[in-house]
Design an enzyme around this catalytic site. Structure first.
Site, PDB file in Angstrom:
ATOM      1  N   ARG A 160       0.394  -1.311  -0.254  1.00 39.18           N
ATOM      2  CA  ARG A 160       0.189  -0.259   0.283  1.00 39.18           C
ATOM      3  C   ARG A 160       0.753   1.359  -0.160  1.00 39.18           C
ATOM      4  O   ARG A 160       2.252   0.854  -0.067  1.00 39.18           O
ATOM      5  CB  ARG A 160      -0.167  -0.280   1.028  1.00 39.18           C
ATOM      6  CG  ARG A 160      -0.407  -0.578   1.928  1.00 39.18           C
ATOM      7  CD  ARG A 160       0.261  -0.371   2.951  1.00 39.18           C
ATOM      8  NE  ARG A 160       0.253   1.260   3.240  1.00 39.18           N
ATOM      9  CZ  ARG A 160       1.314   2.486   3.706  1.00 39.18           C
ATOM     10  NH1 ARG A 160       2.140   2.135   4.021  1.00 39.18           N
ATOM     11  NH2 ARG A 160       0.831   3.898   3.304  1.00 39.18           N
ATOM     12  N   GLY A 161      -0.463   2.449   0.031  1.00 40.68           N
ATOM     13  CA  GLY A 161       1.215   3.572  -0.248  1.00 40.68           C
ATOM     14  C   GLY A 161       1.001   3.907  -1.796  1.00 40.68           C
ATOM     15  O   GLY A 161       1.840   3.421  -2.664  1.00 40.68           O
ATOM     16  N   ALA A 162       0.668   5.177  -2.308  1.00 41.11           N
ATOM     17  CA  ALA A 162       0.218   5.780  -3.778  1.00 41.11           C
ATOM     18  C   ALA A 162       1.891   4.816  -4.372  1.00 41.11           C
ATOM     19  O   ALA A 162       1.664   4.142  -5.567  1.00 41.11           O
ATOM     20  CB  ALA A 162       0.373   7.020  -4.083  1.00 41.11           C
ATOM     21  N   GLN A 190      -2.170   2.976   9.658  1.00 40.05           N
ATOM     22  CA  GLN A 190      -0.637   2.623   9.370  1.00 40.05           C
ATOM     23  C   GLN A 190       0.500   3.493  10.238  1.00 40.05           C
ATOM     24  O   GLN A 190       1.772   3.182   9.667  1.00 40.05           O
ATOM     25  CB  GLN A 190      -1.068   3.871   7.695  1.00 40.05           C
ATOM     26  CG  GLN A 190      -1.307   3.104   6.725  1.00 40.05           C
ATOM     27  CD  GLN A 190      -3.387   2.624   6.742  1.00 40.05           C
ATOM     28  OE1 GLN A 190      -3.611   2.855   8.362  1.00 40.05           O
ATOM     29  NE2 GLN A 190      -3.453   2.858   5.718  1.00 40.05           N
ATOM     30  N   ASP A 203      -2.150  10.972  -2.495  1.00 38.73           N
ATOM     31  CA  ASP A 203      -1.909  10.308  -3.130  1.00 38.73           C
ATOM     32  C   ASP A 203      -2.961  10.496  -4.902  1.00 38.73           C
ATOM     33  O   ASP A 203      -2.761   9.971  -5.512  1.00 38.73           O
ATOM     34  CB  ASP A 203      -3.459   8.940  -2.514  1.00 38.73           C
ATOM     35  CG  ASP A 203      -3.261   7.808  -1.187  1.00 38.73           C
ATOM     36  OD1 ASP A 203      -2.747   8.745  -0.498  1.00 38.73           O
ATOM     37  OD2 ASP A 203      -2.989   7.045  -1.742  1.00 38.73           O
TER      38      ASP A 203
HETATM   39  O1  MRU Z   1      -4.443   3.247   2.065  1.00 40.35           O
HETATM   40  P1  MRU Z   1      -3.337   3.331   1.404  1.00 40.35           P
HETATM   41  O2  MRU Z   1      -2.207   2.661   3.189  1.00 40.35           O
HETATM   42  O3  MRU Z   1      -2.496   3.029   0.552  1.00 40.35           O
HETATM   43  O4  MRU Z   1      -3.074   5.367   2.158  1.00 40.35           O
HETATM   44  C1  MRU Z   1      -1.446   5.853   1.808  1.00 40.35           C
HETATM   45  C2  MRU Z   1      -1.371   7.345   2.224  1.00 40.35           C
HETATM   46  O5  MRU Z   1      -2.484   7.724   2.075  1.00 40.35           O
HETATM   47  C3  MRU Z   1      -0.083   8.006   2.272  1.00 40.35           C
HETATM   48  O6  MRU Z   1      -0.017   8.895   2.755  1.00 40.35           O
HETATM   49  C4  MRU Z   1       0.227   7.842   0.634  1.00 40.35           C
HETATM   50  O7  MRU Z   1      -0.162   6.745  -0.793  1.00 40.35           O
HETATM   51  C5  MRU Z   1       1.748   8.622   0.406  1.00 40.35           C
HETATM   52  S1  MRU Z   1       2.598   6.987   0.554  1.00 40.35           S
HETATM   53  C6  MRU Z   1       4.390   8.259   0.640  1.00 40.35           C
END
Ligand code: MRU
Length: 356
Positions: free
Chosen positions: A58-60, A204, A245
């Site tokens: 996960r994470g963009a 997270q 994201d």
């Molecule tokens: O649902 P997730 O854990 O994928 O959400 C992640 C986030 O919102 C992060 O802040 C975002 O993706 C930036 S990660 C460098």
């Protein structure tokens, strides 16, 4: 306060969440952290799409990178079976990966890059796709290191910062976006204390960001999400530093649910607000935040903690997992192409035009 050297920063860059070798994509299973460091092995695009949906990865930026490798895995299977590798034979692969999660634009961005590389190839398509996926991953790491330097230069000396969700090595190719700025800021003496919101419901912040910060021996305290305004009122933090994201052309920024209320509170308390994201998160085709699709996840994520039900049977829940922070509440957006202050629409258009 001193300029951190590359060696200083290397010490803060030891985690890799996504690794590819010889037809297997290994993902550090983020559902199991911090107590178990398990790997999930993906051998085809369907495995990768499932891993993205289930938040194994996960994470963009990380989901974009994983999706790119998902295309490589599927192309390898076509090749082994003696089938041609083309936009036609990979169409359902692209569609399945693209549909895995809706909000982070990095997913569609990475797949568009893979599609373009395939269309332009004059050589072996599998080699072309492998080279492109590797480039997407390597460029993300380089972008994070660069954003760390740029973002840290805005900070004072020995300050406190608050972050939200996980934007570190686990969410990227390595080092992190907002957490990369925090790593660089700490290494250079600009940051003395970090606060991390626990980030309900998936935790997270509690499970992942605290794991990264403790490993790096960066002084950090976990707070309940609901303690953020009280923390800001106390004067302990000078900056809120978050990832993104999707950043729309006007600077409106989608990020983990709860980011918007942090920005409102920061404005109320005179705390500065920084968004840190690679250019792959900027979506110039999306005019403003209202045009960003916000992922709604299973209410069950809110009705229990670590698999144990905490809410009465029969209760329902609403579980949007991102929100949009209006550009007016943001002080600076940091990308590897440079930092942008208001008006963001002009700054983003300039950076898009300069190198896009
Ligand atoms: O649902 P997730 O854990 O994928 O959400 C992640 C986030 O919102 C992060 O802040 C975002 O993706 C930036 S990660 C460098």
């Amino acid at each position: 306060m001193s300029a951190p050297t590359a060696t200083h920063l290397d010490r803060h860059d030891t985690i890799r969440a996504v690794t590819y070798a010889d037809g297997v994509l290994r993902l550090l299973d983020q559902r199991e952290l911090p107590f178990t460091e398990a790997q999930v092995e993906c051998r085809n695009a369907g495995d990768v799409a499932k891993a993205i949906r289930d938040l194994v990865v996960r994470g963009a930026p990380a989901i974009g990178i994983a999706a790119a490798w998902g295309v490589v895995l599927q192309a390898g299977l076509l090749d082994n079976a003696g089938h041609p590798i083309s936009a036609v034979t990979l169409r359902s692969t692209f569609d399945t990966l693209n549909a895995a999660r809706p909000t982070a634009v990095n997913l569609a961005w990475a797949l568009a890059r893979m599609r373009a590389a395939l269309a332009a190839t004059g050589g072996d398509p599998l080699t072309t796709l492998t080279v492109e996926a590797r480039a997407i991953q390597d460029e993300d790491l380089a972008a994070n290191r660069r954003m760390g330097e740029i973002g840290a230069s805005f900070l004072g000396d020995g300050i406190g910062v608050l972050t939200h969700c996980n934007t570190g090595s686990l969410a990227t190719a390595g080092f992190g976006t907002a957490l990369g700025v925090i790593r660089a800021g700490y290494a250079g003496g600009r940051i003395a204390q970090v606060y991390a919101g626990e980030t309900r419901p998936w935790l997270q912040g509690a499970r992942l960001t605290m794991w990264e910060l403790v490993r790096d021996a960066i002084p950090a305290q976990l707070i309940a999400d609901s303690a953020a305004s009280h923390l800001m009122k106390s004067g302990a933090v000078q900056w809120v530093i978050v990832g993104a994201d999707r950043i729309a052309a006007n600077g409106d920024t989608a990020n983990k649910i709860g980011t918007y209320q942090l920005a409102i509170s920061a404005k109320r308390h005179g705390v500065k607000f920084m968004v840190v994201a690679p250019w792959s998160t900027v979506d110039m085709a999306t005019k403003g935040g209202d045009d960003i699709e916000i992922e709604l996840r299973d209410p069950a994520e809110l009705l229990s903690i670590s698999g144990r039900r905490t809410v009465v049977d029969g209760a329902d829940a609403w579980n949007p997992v991102f929100d949009v922070t209006p550009a007016e509440l943001i002080d600076v957006i940091v990308t590897e192409r440079g930092a942008i202050e208001k008006p963001f629409d002009r700054g983003l258009a300039k950076l898009a035009g300069a190198q896009g």
